[in-house]
Write a protein that holds these residues in place. Structure first.
Motif: not given
Ligand code: AMP
Ligand code: MG
Length: 408
Positions: A40-53
């Motif tokens: 129903x929307x892009x996956x991921x729906x936004x630029x998703x941060x993949x690491x804590x930092x």
């Protein structure tokens, strides 16, 4: 008498489409998807941060900057926090939406933070690192699960993610399991010495439940009139009748005669196989199918896996290159020489395990014939040994029909 292949062919000619129904996605395990699931929307729906930092602007790093003022902290679920100057950064957590003003994430392991200042400990970073970019996995409107897929945990995960709470599923046939025989009593009864507790109905029910079916059960005494009345009723109420017992040569085996009197068209009776030789199959003019298995528990169990389950799968899923609905075709290496002389296809009980080389290896567990259902506890598959041969050698490979998990 026909061969196993002929019997299979006749049965797979009787594929039915039982339509579709909507089912809550978290109750759909084991069922078959009837329509594509679409993002129903892009996956991921936004630029998703993949690491804590910390999130920075890469151009600042390129220009030699290694020290950044922390503008703020952004947790997953927070709206994006932007920086205003190139020497600023955001402390940012996995799962957060990357703000537009930054483009690169440096993980905590590569940063020293002191008094609101982050200092990089690494000399090389890549622009855009540690970011799972918007729409990278699937684009909005793209098919994420295709129609015909078996619903497993990964499909349920996709349905939850794209917000499809009601899944369109292939409807299952309405099935009744009919046992026959005057010697049978139910589980809680104390049988007399000439009686036995009925088990086939529960065995078949348990197998069907694994496919999401919810069969009814019925018992019929060895009485021609009762047999006729009850089966007549079932022909009006169900899509499939699975019978067990009463189809052999015995004086009280009324089932084939009654089925024919009720207008069920016999498509075959007796198959060149052991166990399960007396197997009877037919269809009623209103399209109800009748699988009448022998009463011996191992025979009924084998016929169920060899004929009914492939038929069910073919009804529910598109054809696979293997001709089996879910494409589950297994072969195993025979681990001992076996001799079987009758002119029948032999479905030998075996215990299949996975060898160190990753091969499926089958150890014969022959047991004491089709009445020895206790032997099924120690077996996990039938090995289908071809009719044309009598001597089967250790090391040869044959098809197996697993009915339990295969372990190493
Ligand atoms: P039949 O096919 O009716 O001649 O039955 C063959 C054998 O299977 C007999 O020993 C029966 O007692 C046994 N049998 C038939 N139906 C069942 C059942 N529902 N549960 C367990 N054994 C059964
Ligand atoms: Mg009987």
């Amino acid at each position: 008498m026909i061969t196993v292949e002929e019997a299979e062919h006749i049965i797979l000619n009787e594929i039915r489409n039982y339509d579709c129904e909507d089912v809550p996605f978290d109750h759909a395990l084991g069922r078959i998807l009837a329509e594509n699931i679409v993002a129903d929307r892009d996956l991921p729906p936004c630029n998703r941060v993949a690491m804590d930092g910390i999130a920075i602007r890469y151009s600042a790093f390129e220009n030699g900057l290694r020290t950044f003022k922390i503008k703020g902290v952004q947790a997953a679920g927070d709206a994006p926090l932007d920086i205003a100057a190139h020497d600023e950064c955001i402390e940012i957590m996995t799962g957060a939406a990357l703000p537009d003003s930054v483009d690169t994430v440096v993980r905590y392991e590569d940063v020293t933070i002191d008094n609101g200042i982050a200092i990089l400990n690494v000399e090389t970073i890549r622009k855009g690192q540690n970011i799972h970019t918007k729409g990278k996995d699937k684009k909005s409107g793209e098919v994420v699960v295709a129609a015909g897929t078996l619903i497993d945990a990964t499909v349920i995960s996709m349905a939850a993610s794209v917000g499809v709470s009601l899944l369109p599923l292939k409807k299952l046939p309405r099935v009744v399991i009919i046992t026959t025989g005057d010697e049978l009593v139910d589980t809680n009864a104390q049988p007399l010495s000439h009686q036995i507790r009925s088990s086939n109905n529960y065995t078949i029910e348990a197998v069907l439940q694994q496919y999401g079916l919810d069969p009814e059960m019925l018992h019929i005494a060895d009485d021609i009139q009762a047999t006729k009345e009850k089966i007549k009723n079932c022909l009006l109420q169900y899509d499939v009748i699975i019978l067990c017992g009463g189809i052999s040569m015995g004086k009280f085996d009324y089932v084939p005669q009654v089925l024919e009197e009720l207008g069920v068209n016999k498509l075959f009776h007796r198959v060149k196989q052991r166990p399960g030789k007396p197997f009877w199959f037919g269809k009623h003019s209103n399209s109800v199918l009748v699988f009448a298995f022998p009463g011996n528990p191992v025979s009924a169990f084998m016929c169920l896996h060899r004929y009914f389950i492939p038929w069910l799968r073919s009804c529910l899923t598109p054809p696979s290159p293997f001709g089996d609905g879910r494409g589950e075709v297994f072969f195993a290496v025979l681990d001992q020489d076996v001799t079987f002389n009758p002119q029948l296809q032999y479905f030998m009980q075996v215990k299949v395990s996975i060898s160190e080389k990753g091969q499926l290896v089958a150890i014969p567990q022959e047991g004491n014939g089709s009445g020895d259902y206790a032997n099924l506890i120690d077996s996990n598959a039938f090995m289908e040994l071809p009719l044309e041969k009598s001597n089967f050698k250790k090391g040869e490979v044959y098809r197996i029909w697993p009915f339990k998990q295969i372990l190493a």
